[in-house]
Design a protein around this motif. Structure first.
Motif, PDB file in Angstrom:
ATOM      1  N   ARG A 265      50.579 -11.361  -8.994  1.00 54.96           N
ATOM      2  CA  ARG A 265      49.993 -10.440  -9.956  1.00 54.96           C
ATOM      3  C   ARG A 265      50.543  -9.049  -9.667  1.00 54.96           C
ATOM      4  O   ARG A 265      50.169  -8.431  -8.686  1.00 54.96           O
TER       5      ARG A 265
ATOM      6  N   GLN B 172      43.234 -28.283  -8.369  1.00 56.62           N
ATOM      7  CA  GLN B 172      42.437 -28.347  -9.592  1.00 56.62           C
ATOM      8  C   GLN B 172      40.978 -28.657  -9.269  1.00 56.62           C
ATOM      9  O   GLN B 172      40.071 -28.019  -9.815  1.00 56.62           O
TER      10      GLN B 172
ATOM     11  N   SER C  51      39.305 -25.624  -7.637  1.00 53.78           N
ATOM     12  CA  SER C  51      39.044 -24.588  -8.629  1.00 53.78           C
ATOM     13  C   SER C  51      37.856 -24.965  -9.518  1.00 53.78           C
ATOM     14  O   SER C  51      36.987 -24.135  -9.817  1.00 53.78           O
ATOM     15  N   GLU C  52      37.777 -26.220  -9.917  1.00 56.02           N
ATOM     16  CA  GLU C  52      36.676 -26.678 -10.761  1.00 56.02           C
ATOM     17  C   GLU C  52      35.340 -26.555 -10.042  1.00 56.02           C
ATOM     18  O   GLU C  52      34.327 -26.178 -10.646  1.00 56.02           O
TER      19      GLU C  52
ATOM     20  N   ASN D 197      34.361 -22.896  -9.887  1.00 56.72           N
ATOM     21  CA  ASN D 197      33.957 -22.435 -11.215  1.00 56.72           C
ATOM     22  C   ASN D 197      32.606 -23.004 -11.632  1.00 56.72           C
ATOM     23  O   ASN D 197      31.830 -22.340 -12.325  1.00 56.72           O
TER      24      ASN D 197
ATOM     25  N   THR E 251      33.934 -14.158 -14.317  1.00 54.85           N
ATOM     26  CA  THR E 251      34.753 -14.476 -13.148  1.00 54.85           C
ATOM     27  C   THR E 251      35.065 -15.961 -13.140  1.00 54.85           C
ATOM     28  O   THR E 251      34.148 -16.781 -13.224  1.00 54.85           O
ATOM     29  N   ARG E 252      36.332 -16.303 -13.028  1.00 57.23           N
ATOM     30  CA  ARG E 252      36.730 -17.705 -12.932  1.00 57.23           C
ATOM     31  C   ARG E 252      37.895 -17.832 -11.956  1.00 57.23           C
ATOM     32  O   ARG E 252      38.776 -16.972 -11.892  1.00 57.23           O
ATOM     33  N   ASP E 253      37.873 -18.912 -11.204  1.00 58.69           N
ATOM     34  CA  ASP E 253      38.939 -19.200 -10.261  1.00 58.69           C
ATOM     35  C   ASP E 253      40.117 -19.809 -11.004  1.00 58.69           C
ATOM     36  O   ASP E 253      39.959 -20.784 -11.733  1.00 58.69           O
ATOM     37  N   GLY E 254      41.294 -19.240 -10.785  1.00 60.59           N
ATOM     38  CA  GLY E 254      42.484 -19.759 -11.437  1.00 60.59           C
ATOM     39  C   GLY E 254      43.412 -20.480 -10.496  1.00 60.59           C
ATOM     40  O   GLY E 254      44.578 -20.711 -10.812  1.00 60.59           O
ATOM     41  N   GLY E 255      42.895 -20.843  -9.302  1.00 65.22           N
ATOM     42  CA  GLY E 255      43.718 -21.483  -8.292  1.00 65.22           C
ATOM     43  C   GLY E 255      43.908 -20.535  -7.125  1.00 65.22           C
ATOM     44  O   GLY E 255      44.393 -19.419  -7.286  1.00 65.22           O
TER      45      GLY E 255
ATOM     46  N   ASN F   5      41.136 -13.417  -8.075  1.00 65.16           N
ATOM     47  CA  ASN F   5      40.484 -13.549  -9.372  1.00 65.16           C
ATOM     48  C   ASN F   5      39.928 -12.196  -9.794  1.00 65.16           C
ATOM     49  O   ASN F   5      39.455 -11.420  -8.962  1.00 65.16           O
TER      50      ASN F   5
END
Length: 300
Positions: free
Chosen positions: A9, A155, A158-159, A162, A173-177, A182
């Motif tokens: 990022r 995956q 992360s799920e 989340n 807020t969400r985990d993208g890996g 985040n």
């Protein structure tokens, strides 16, 4: 935290409201720039989440925050605070978004606790040790192991994180890996701070005690600023805190602090997010100033 975790990022300061505001305002006239720069939204809600007029001590708090000399822009930070005595919730600059950094370690711990509870268990001795190190000392290696235990692959992990955010009522807020990079808001982490204080029906009480104890300043060097600095205030009876710090690719520090404070018999949950610093210590001191200002104004 290790800066390498956010290498994918770049130019974050252009994505956060503080940096974006500075960039856009530079294109206008000086008077327009000053007006836009000093306009920061403040909000107040009652226990039913009905909006209230920002007045009295809350207006004083908003004015005090806008005038803090530690920040190059009053939009470079955000405060979310809940008072348990009045059941009122105050937001300063609620649309600010920044990196979660090590404050994510609390929801990671809660995710492990939730999974254990769903299997009719509490955390095992080894996992408890990891939580104490991850939260109390902000140890990244322990956090890596806690996060890895959320699933067999990226995956699944992360799920699971989340799902925990969802159960906490966290919406921005969400985990993208991976973890730590985040984007989040002070309002989301206020919900997490309140969950720690109030308890959760999907976390074993013994596990929640482990988390609260780990947040009680085990390592003053890493957790003794921000909300943690409130332990130095006369009248502070108990302080729970988790701090986070991370720099973007341009070397700009994002400094966060979230927790709960019992002060003169009254409890506050609060989250402070700040950015715009070339030096980490400078950001930590500014973050502490926001927390101290909030408690000083509202408890006077």
């Amino acid at each position: 935290m290790n800066r390498a975790i956010i290498s994918r990022r770049s130019a974050l300061t252009l994505c956060s409201l503080g940096g974006l505001g500075l960039t856009l305002n530079a294109c206008g006239s000086s008077s327009k720039q000053e007006k836009d720069e000093n306009h920061v939204a403040v909000e107040l809600f009652d226990r039913q989440n009905n909006p209230l007029k920002v007045s009295g001590a809350y207006r004083q708090l908003a004015d005090s925050l806008r005038g803090l000399p530690e920040f190059s822009s009053p939009r470079n930070f955000s405060l979310a605070l809940h008072r348990y005595d009045t059941q009122e919730t105050f937001y300063y600059n609620p649309s600010y978004r920044g990196y979660e950094a090590s404050t994510v370690k609390v929801p990671i711990a809660l995710a492990r606790m939730r999974i254990a509870y769903e299997h009719g268990k509490s955390l095992g001795r080894h996992t408890v040790s990891l939580v104490k190190s991850s939260i109390g000392y902000s140890d990244n290696n322990s956090t890596v192991l806690l996060y890895a235990g959320l699933g067999e692959n990226e995956q699944e992990r992360s799920e699971q994180l989340n799902l925990t955010y969802q159960k906490l009522g966290v919406s921005q807020t969400r985990d993208g890996g991976g973890w730590g990079n985040n984007l989040t808001t002070a309002g989301d982490h206020l919900k997490i701070a309140r969950a720690v204080y109030e308890g959760l029906d999907w976390v074993a009480s013994s596990d929640m005690r482990v988390l609260r104890t780990a947040m009680e300043g085990a390592d003053p060097s890493s957790q003794g600023w921000g909300v943690g600095a409130l332990t130095q205030n006369p009248g502070a009876q108990r302080v729970l805190c988790k701090n986070g710090w991370i720099a973007d690719d341009a070397g700009i520090w994002f400094i966060n602090s979230t927790g709960d404070v019992l002060h003169h018999g009254k409890t506050y949950a609060l989250s402070v997010m700040t950015t715009g610093f070339a030096e980490q210590q400078q950001g930590q001191e500014a973050n502490s100033k926001v927390a101290q200002t909030a408690l000083s104004v509202l408890s006077s």
